[in-house]
Design a protein around this motif. Structure first.
Motif, mmCIF file in Angstrom:
data_model
loop_
_atom_site.group_PDB
_atom_site.id
_atom_site.type_symbol
_atom_site.label_atom_id
_atom_site.label_comp_id
_atom_site.label_asym_id
_atom_site.label_seq_id
_atom_site.Cartn_x
_atom_site.Cartn_y
_atom_site.Cartn_z
ATOM 1 N N GLY A 70 0.341 -1.036 -0.461
ATOM 2 C CA GLY A 70 0.064 0.174 -0.385
ATOM 3 C C GLY A 70 0.951 1.256 0.074
ATOM 4 O O GLY A 70 2.236 0.823 -0.063
ATOM 5 N N MET A 71 -0.356 2.157 -0.368
ATOM 6 C CA MET A 71 1.056 3.809 -0.123
ATOM 7 C C MET A 71 0.460 4.934 1.131
ATOM 8 O O MET A 71 -0.391 4.874 2.014
ATOM 9 C CB MET A 71 0.322 4.588 -0.690
ATOM 10 C CG MET A 71 -0.692 4.273 -1.685
ATOM 11 S SD MET A 71 -1.397 5.379 -3.249
ATOM 12 C CE MET A 71 -1.547 3.568 -4.238
ATOM 13 N N LEU A 72 1.402 5.343 2.169
ATOM 14 C CA LEU A 72 1.553 5.333 3.066
ATOM 15 C C LEU A 72 2.081 7.009 3.226
ATOM 16 O O LEU A 72 3.564 6.648 3.440
ATOM 17 C CB LEU A 72 1.511 4.613 4.237
ATOM 18 C CG LEU A 72 0.037 4.423 5.238
ATOM 19 C CD1 LEU A 72 0.045 3.098 6.242
ATOM 20 C CD2 LEU A 72 -1.007 5.537 5.414
ATOM 21 N N SER A 73 1.977 7.762 4.430
ATOM 22 C CA SER A 73 2.750 8.721 4.615
ATOM 23 C C SER A 73 3.682 8.434 5.579
ATOM 24 O O SER A 73 3.326 7.496 6.619
ATOM 25 C CB SER A 73 2.183 9.963 5.577
ATOM 26 O OG SER A 73 3.491 10.640 5.889
ATOM 27 N N ASN A 74 5.132 8.002 5.976
ATOM 28 C CA ASN A 74 6.432 8.396 6.528
ATOM 29 C C ASN A 74 6.023 7.961 8.312
ATOM 30 O O ASN A 74 6.272 6.965 9.119
ATOM 31 C CB ASN A 74 7.414 8.894 6.341
ATOM 32 C CG ASN A 74 7.258 10.206 6.612
ATOM 33 O OD1 ASN A 74 7.138 11.448 6.712
ATOM 34 N ND2 ASN A 74 8.427 10.193 7.695
ATOM 35 N N ALA A 75 4.708 9.274 8.621
ATOM 36 C CA ALA A 75 4.860 9.036 9.424
ATOM 37 C C ALA A 75 3.500 8.047 10.314
ATOM 38 O O ALA A 75 3.519 7.825 11.759
ATOM 39 C CB ALA A 75 4.042 10.610 9.899
ATOM 40 N N TRP A 76 3.188 7.170 8.970
ATOM 41 C CA TRP A 76 2.379 6.070 9.583
ATOM 42 C C TRP A 76 2.972 5.497 9.892
ATOM 43 O O TRP A 76 1.932 3.556 9.622
ATOM 44 C CB TRP A 76 1.240 6.349 8.938
ATOM 45 C CG TRP A 76 0.037 7.425 8.852
ATOM 46 C CD1 TRP A 76 0.120 8.774 8.098
ATOM 47 C CD2 TRP A 76 -0.751 7.962 9.354
ATOM 48 N NE1 TRP A 76 -0.150 9.531 8.755
ATOM 49 C CE2 TRP A 76 -1.085 9.215 9.386
ATOM 50 C CE3 TRP A 76 -1.820 7.094 10.170
ATOM 51 C CZ2 TRP A 76 -2.108 10.167 9.958
ATOM 52 C CZ3 TRP A 76 -3.252 8.291 10.951
ATOM 53 C CH2 TRP A 76 -3.115 9.115 10.706
ATOM 54 N N LEU A 77 3.904 5.191 9.982
ATOM 55 C CA LEU A 77 4.658 3.021 9.110
ATOM 56 C C LEU A 77 4.865 2.566 11.129
ATOM 57 O O LEU A 77 5.296 3.167 12.038
ATOM 58 C CB LEU A 77 6.578 3.293 9.219
ATOM 59 C CG LEU A 77 6.175 4.392 7.887
ATOM 60 C CD1 LEU A 77 8.274 3.895 6.707
ATOM 61 C CD2 LEU A 77 5.173 3.151 6.649
ATOM 62 N N ASN A 78 4.920 1.501 11.447
ATOM 63 C CA ASN A 78 4.725 0.899 12.055
ATOM 64 C C ASN A 78 5.444 -0.277 12.519
ATOM 65 O O ASN A 78 5.652 -1.147 11.307
ATOM 66 C CB ASN A 78 3.715 1.368 13.183
ATOM 67 C CG ASN A 78 2.442 0.431 12.935
ATOM 68 O OD1 ASN A 78 2.688 -0.496 11.978
ATOM 69 N ND2 ASN A 78 1.321 0.713 13.279
ATOM 70 N N ASP A 79 4.956 -1.204 13.178
ATOM 71 C CA ASP A 79 5.841 -2.830 13.543
ATOM 72 C C ASP A 79 5.227 -3.537 12.065
ATOM 73 O O ASP A 79 5.860 -4.639 12.049
ATOM 74 C CB ASP A 79 5.828 -3.015 15.266
ATOM 75 C CG ASP A 79 6.357 -4.658 14.411
ATOM 76 O OD1 ASP A 79 8.058 -4.542 14.375
ATOM 77 O OD2 ASP A 79 5.868 -5.677 15.292
ATOM 78 N N ALA A 80 3.737 -3.203 12.077
ATOM 79 C CA ALA A 80 3.224 -4.220 11.334
ATOM 80 C C ALA A 80 2.860 -3.456 9.529
ATOM 81 O O ALA A 80 2.443 -4.543 8.943
ATOM 82 C CB ALA A 80 1.769 -4.707 12.209
ATOM 83 N N VAL A 81 2.919 -2.277 9.811
ATOM 84 C CA VAL A 81 3.206 -1.884 8.559
ATOM 85 C C VAL A 81 4.731 -1.073 7.909
ATOM 86 O O VAL A 81 4.620 0.165 8.772
ATOM 87 C CB VAL A 81 2.051 -0.646 8.497
ATOM 88 C CG1 VAL A 81 1.891 -0.173 6.717
ATOM 89 C CG2 VAL A 81 0.787 -1.117 9.515
#
Lengths: 284, 276
Positions: free
Chosen positions: B198-209
């Motif tokens: 998928g596509m997400l702003s870098n601020a929304w990354l986490n362990d599962a993403v």
């Protein structure tokens, strides 16, 4: 005074319906003018390429409503028969209260429940890429329209006079015979109204469906594939109305979706009322 | 009795009226990428200016820009640049203020990342979204079908991503399996799957993403603030707030606050690159 007030209210109700339809027709007019009714049979919906085909969403709405009704009708009728004919007084009112509570839950709550519970369940049990699909939307809708069907059927069943029941019993009819030959046929007008109202709700429901249907503007392949993400008329309007500029062709196309839905649901409601009226006149 | 009641009623009326007369409510709408910054800033701003309340709602950049055209919000939020059509419709009546920068990360499910997919080239990502590559195995990952998450056409993230990867902001993505909306929705979809992209702003990354590096071979670049700053990450962008030229002084004061030192600290804490 009261009479006047009631008349005025009735006319206002009618005016609102006409105004609403008029607004939808007016706003969607550019769309019908430019694309005509042929777009009802085109599957491509790409607003930025000026392609506004409605088929995918129409098929989606149709399937979601069909699944919902095919589950909710037998379940709702069984529940209504159970509570009017078999359960004792306090249990009967308890089941009725439960149904009325179900009817009062906001649809977004159903949608979130679907997101958290139903989708992961579908995904893992059927081995799908995602649980977002028409089946999920249909299952969710079936729970949402169940109260309508059950409550209307319950009312219709309890209206059957005790003489009818006594007569059936004195003829020596068995339970299933009484159910199929007397109770259900007698209550049928009310049950039918309930089903038609439920159909209207299933077609018109937006929030819950939008959250679980996947919003893919694609005609299911093959057309009975209910396990792929799809789109309904309502979920498309819900997803896209915010970005479409008022007065643009995109907006007109979304209004056309709205007009289509409004026409179908209003026709259904009218049908429900007309039929109910006719039969009650015929019975008296 | 009456003479006691009147002053009380009068006082009650005053109590209702005085804050009602001076309180100002501003509404901000649009990009869910910009939203965390604006909503945190709104809270801090309200503490400093108790008479100004700012409500914030999402919907996507398209909604933010449409709200400016249709005058349905005081402040618009957009995570992409305003395009030509929109500029024409806005007729020069809007100020576009850049408050931050970020990277549009290409994200994959944790299982895919652990399975061996740590980087992809723009061509490979395009092939996935066009439906040419359908299994992670072809990309050195686990033997699993690729769950391709596309976004609503109105979303700024979709706009920027499609422009960089597919060459056109409104390009069709024939390989898409599902359409998501807000960043929260996208994040949840990726986290709940074992085979998603998928596509997400870098601020929304986490362990599962997990965000993967983008580029060819040794030149692949991770989607983090450092690479946005030096301009080496290929899918980076500016985050904007939109303000009508005839906006109220309070609205302008708030957008000034976003660009102030305090506002920029909030930008940084939200995970984005500050512009001042």
């Amino acid at each position: 005074m009261l009479n006047l007030w009631m008349r005025a209210s009735a006319w206002i109700c009618l005016a609102v319906v006409i105004l609403l339809l008029g607004f939808l027709v007016q706003q969607s007019w550019p769309y019908w003018q430019q694309y005509g009714f042929s777009t009802l049979f085109s599957g491509d919906w790409y607003p930025y390429e000026k392609l506004f085909g409605l088929t995918a969403a129409i098929i989606g709405s149709f399937w979601a409503a069909l699944i919902a009704l095919s589950i909710a009708i037998p379940t709702g009728l069984a529940a209504a028969v159970m509570s009017t004919e078999i359960l004792s007084g306090s249990w009967r009112s308890l089941s009725r209260t439960g149904m009325e509570l179900l009817a009062g839950i906001p649809s977004v709550v159903y949608g979130l429940l679907g997101l958290w519970v139903l989708l992961p369940l579908l995904q893992s049990s059927l081995g799908l890429l995602t649980g977002h699909n028409l089946l999920a939307a249909g299952l969710l809708l079936s729970v949402m329209v169940l109260p309508t069907i059950m409550v209307m059927a319950q009312d219709a069943l309890s209206e059957i006079s005790s003489e009818q029941r006594d007569a059936a019993a004195s003829l020596g009819m068995g339970w299933s015979e009484r159910l199929w030959r007397v109770l259900l046929p007698q209550a049928w007008p009310g049950i039918r109204s309930g089903i038609l109202l439920a159909l209207g709700r299933a077609l018109g429901e937006t929030m819950a469906v939008m959250l679980v249907v996947g919003s893919m503007d694609r005609i299911p392949e093959p057309f009975y594939n209910l396990l792929a993400p799809a789109q309904t008329l309502t979920s498309r309007i819900g997803r896209e109305i915010g970005e479409s500029a008022f007065g643009s062709m995109h907006f007109a196309a979304l209004m056309a979706c709205g007009l289509l839905l409004a026409t179908v649901t209003i026709t259904i409601s009218l049908l429900a009322h007309l039929r109910a009226d006719n039969t009650s006149v015929a019975r008296t | 009795m009456r003479h006691i009641l009147y002053p009380i009623l009068a006082a009650a009326l005053f109590a209702v009226q005085i804050p009602g007369a001076s309180a100002i409510t501003l509404h901000a709408a649009g990009s869910t990428t910009v939203l965390p910054v604006v909503s945190t800033a709104a809270t801090v701003y309200h503490q400093q200016h108790p008479d100004v309340t700012i409500t914030v709602s999402g919907g996507g950049s398209g909604v933010g820009i449409a709200s400016m055209i249709q005058h349905t919000a005081d402040i618009g939020m957009a995570s992409r640049d305003v395009d030509e059509d929109e500029i024409a419709k806005l007729n020069g009546k809007i100020d576009v203020l850049t408050i931050a920068k970020d990277a549009v990360a290409v994200v994959v499910s944790k299982a895919v990342y652990i399975g061996g997919v740590h980087q992809l080239s723009l061509k490979q990502i395009a092939a996935i979204y066009r439906g040419k590559i359908k299994n992670w195995k072809a990309l050195g990952g686990p033997d699993a079908q690729i769950f391709v998450i596309d976004k609503e056409a109105s979303r700024g993230t979709r706009h920027v991503f499609a422009e960089a990867v597919l060459g056109n902001a409104h390009a069709r993505a024939a390989g898409a399996s599902v359409i998501s909306g807000s960043n929260n929705e996208e994040q949840a979809l990726v986290a709940h799957s074992n085979q998603a992209i998928g596509m997400l702003s870098n601020a929304w990354l986490n362990d599962a993403v997990r965000g993967i590096a983008v580029g060819e071979g040794d030149h692949a670049v991770l989607p983090d603030i450092r690479h946005v700053r030096d301009g080496s990450y290929p899918i980076s962008r500016s985050l904007h707030v939109l303000l009508p030229k005839n906006a109220s002084p309070e609205a302008r004061n708030f957008t000034d606050f976003l660009l102030s030192k305090q506002g920029q600290v909030i930008v940084k804490k939200s995970g984005y690159l500050r512009v001042r």
